[in-house]
Write an enzyme that holds these catalytic residues in place. Sequence first.
Site, mmCIF file in Angstrom:
data_model
loop_
_atom_site.group_PDB
_atom_site.id
_atom_site.type_symbol
_atom_site.label_atom_id
_atom_site.label_comp_id
_atom_site.label_asym_id
_atom_site.label_seq_id
_atom_site.Cartn_x
_atom_site.Cartn_y
_atom_site.Cartn_z
ATOM 1 N N GLU A 45 -1.671 -4.045 -12.727
ATOM 2 C CA GLU A 45 -0.237 -4.088 -12.983
ATOM 3 C C GLU A 45 0.408 -5.265 -12.265
ATOM 4 O O GLU A 45 -0.076 -5.720 -11.231
ATOM 5 C CB GLU A 45 0.411 -2.773 -12.520
ATOM 6 C CG GLU A 45 0.047 -1.624 -13.433
ATOM 7 C CD GLU A 45 0.454 -0.258 -12.919
ATOM 8 O OE1 GLU A 45 0.580 0.645 -13.748
ATOM 9 O OE2 GLU A 45 0.641 -0.084 -11.704
ATOM 10 N N CYS A 69 5.661 -9.897 -8.843
ATOM 11 C CA CYS A 69 4.694 -9.303 -7.911
ATOM 12 C C CYS A 69 3.377 -9.134 -8.659
ATOM 13 O O CYS A 69 3.328 -8.467 -9.679
ATOM 14 C CB CYS A 69 5.268 -7.953 -7.453
ATOM 15 S SG CYS A 69 4.137 -6.964 -6.467
ATOM 16 N N CYS A 103 -7.942 -0.853 -4.638
ATOM 17 C CA CYS A 103 -7.938 -1.383 -3.277
ATOM 18 C C CYS A 103 -8.834 -0.510 -2.408
ATOM 19 O O CYS A 103 -8.863 0.708 -2.539
ATOM 20 C CB CYS A 103 -6.526 -1.395 -2.699
ATOM 21 S SG CYS A 103 -6.453 -2.145 -1.044
ATOM 22 N N CYS A 126 -4.815 2.932 2.632
ATOM 23 C CA CYS A 126 -3.603 3.347 3.341
ATOM 24 C C CYS A 126 -3.101 4.670 2.752
ATOM 25 O O CYS A 126 -3.066 4.833 1.536
ATOM 26 C CB CYS A 126 -2.522 2.276 3.228
ATOM 27 S SG CYS A 126 -3.082 0.666 3.813
ATOM 28 N N CYS A 150 -0.078 4.766 0.027
ATOM 29 C CA CYS A 150 -0.099 3.839 -1.102
ATOM 30 C C CYS A 150 -0.900 4.408 -2.270
ATOM 31 O O CYS A 150 -2.043 4.846 -2.097
ATOM 32 C CB CYS A 150 -0.713 2.522 -0.640
ATOM 33 S SG CYS A 150 -0.976 1.356 -1.972
ATOM 34 N N CYS A 188 7.178 -0.594 -4.484
ATOM 35 C CA CYS A 188 6.067 -0.840 -3.557
ATOM 36 C C CYS A 188 5.246 0.425 -3.377
ATOM 37 O O CYS A 188 5.782 1.492 -3.117
ATOM 38 C CB CYS A 188 6.593 -1.219 -2.173
ATOM 39 S SG CYS A 188 7.640 -2.630 -2.189
#
Length: 349
Positions: free
Chosen positions: A97, A110, A117, A121, A124, A340
Site C-alpha cells: 500500500e 507515503c 515487516c 512492533c 503496528c 500510520c
Amino acid sequence: MYQAGMKSNNLLGLDQAELVRLAESLGEDPFRGRQLYVQLYRRKQHNLDLMTDLSKSFRSRLLQDYSVSLPAVRQVVTSRDGTAKLLFRLDDGTFIEAVHIPEETRDTLCISSQVGCAVGCTFCMTARMGFARNLRVGEIVGQVLRAIEMGLVGENGFNIVFMGMGEPLYNYRNVMKAFRLLTDSEGMNLSYRRITVSTSGVTPVLRQMAEEPKLPNLAISLNATTAEVRNRIMPINKRWDLKELLDVCRDFPLEPRRRITIEYVLLKDETDSDEDARRLARLLRGIPSKVNLIPYNPSPGLPHERPEEHRISRFQEILSELNVSAFVRKTRGIDVAAACGQLAHLEAS
Ligand code: SAH
Ligand code: SF4
C-alpha cells in the site's frame, strides 16, 4: 511465482549506467541507453512501443528479455479528509500500500519498502502481516511513478516518506538506489530534501548510511523513553537499544539547519506520562531534532489505546517548556485505515 510468459527482467529500477551497459551488450551505442533512461524516468514513458526515438530493432531486442513493469493499482480508497490509500498488486501476486496525503502547502506520498515487516512492533498492523520480501527498486520507484501518472502528485513539489509498509533499512540497498533514481537531475529530478526515510532503528545500517554522499532526511521511530518499555513494544530494541540508537543520531551528519525527526507514538498509560515527556527531552539533548508526536491509531486486535486529547497536549506542552520543538501529527485517513500503523493487506483478494 512468476506467471508463465511473464518476463522477469524489469527495465524499471535500472539506473543510467546499467541501461547504458545493457544497450552496449545489445550492440547499441551507449547513447541509446541514456535515451532509454530519459524515457523511463524523465518522460515517464513506460510503453516501449512509444519510445520512437529508439530504433525498432533495439526495442524488439529489448522486448525479448525485458519489460517495463509498474505495480498495478488494484484499489483506491479515499478518506473523507481526501487522503487516498492505494493498493498495489505486484508481479508475484503480493500486495503493498501507499498513501497520498493532500496538504495545503505540499502533498505527501507515503510509500512502502517491503511486503510486510519483520520488526514486530506491537502497535503496528503491518507487523501482523509478517514479512514476505523486500521490494525491488522498480517497485519502490513504481509507486511514485503511479501516483504521478494518476495525477495525485505533480512532478515536483511533493514530499515522499518511506513510512508505509516495511523497515526501509532492512532493504537498504534497494531503498538507497531508489532514492538516487528519484533525485537524479537527469531523471525524475525530485528534491532530496523532500524525501524522508523512517526507521525503527537499525543502528549498523544507520552508521553505514552516515557515510553516503547524499542523504534523505532521517526519521527515527523512538516511541519510548526507557529500555523496558521499548523492549516491550519494539522488539528491535533488544538487538540495538535506545542508547546506542541515540548515540548514532548524535553523530549523524546533517546539513545546516536540518534536523532529525523523532517519531513518538503516544500510547495511553504506556508512553504518554509527564515523566516520559521529561525523559524524552533529556534523551534528545545534543541531537538536532524535532519531535513528531503520533497519537496511536487503533486497529482491531492491537493491545493499545489512544490517549485523551488533554494528555496529548500536555505531553507536547512539557516538551515545549523544555525547549524541544514538538508537533502533533494530524491523523489522516483513519476512516479508510490509511493512517500510520494501519497499513496491512491481510488476505489477497
Ligand atoms: N518501519 C518504519 C517506517 C514505517 S512506520 C518505522 O517504523 O519507522 C511509520 C511510523 O508509524 C513509525 O514512526 C511508527 O512508529 C508509526 N506507527 C506505527 N503504528 C502506528 C499506530 N498504530 N499509530 C500511530 N503510529 C504508528
Ligand atoms: Fe515495521 Fe515500522 Fe510497523 Fe515497526 S512500525 S512493525 S518497524 S512498519
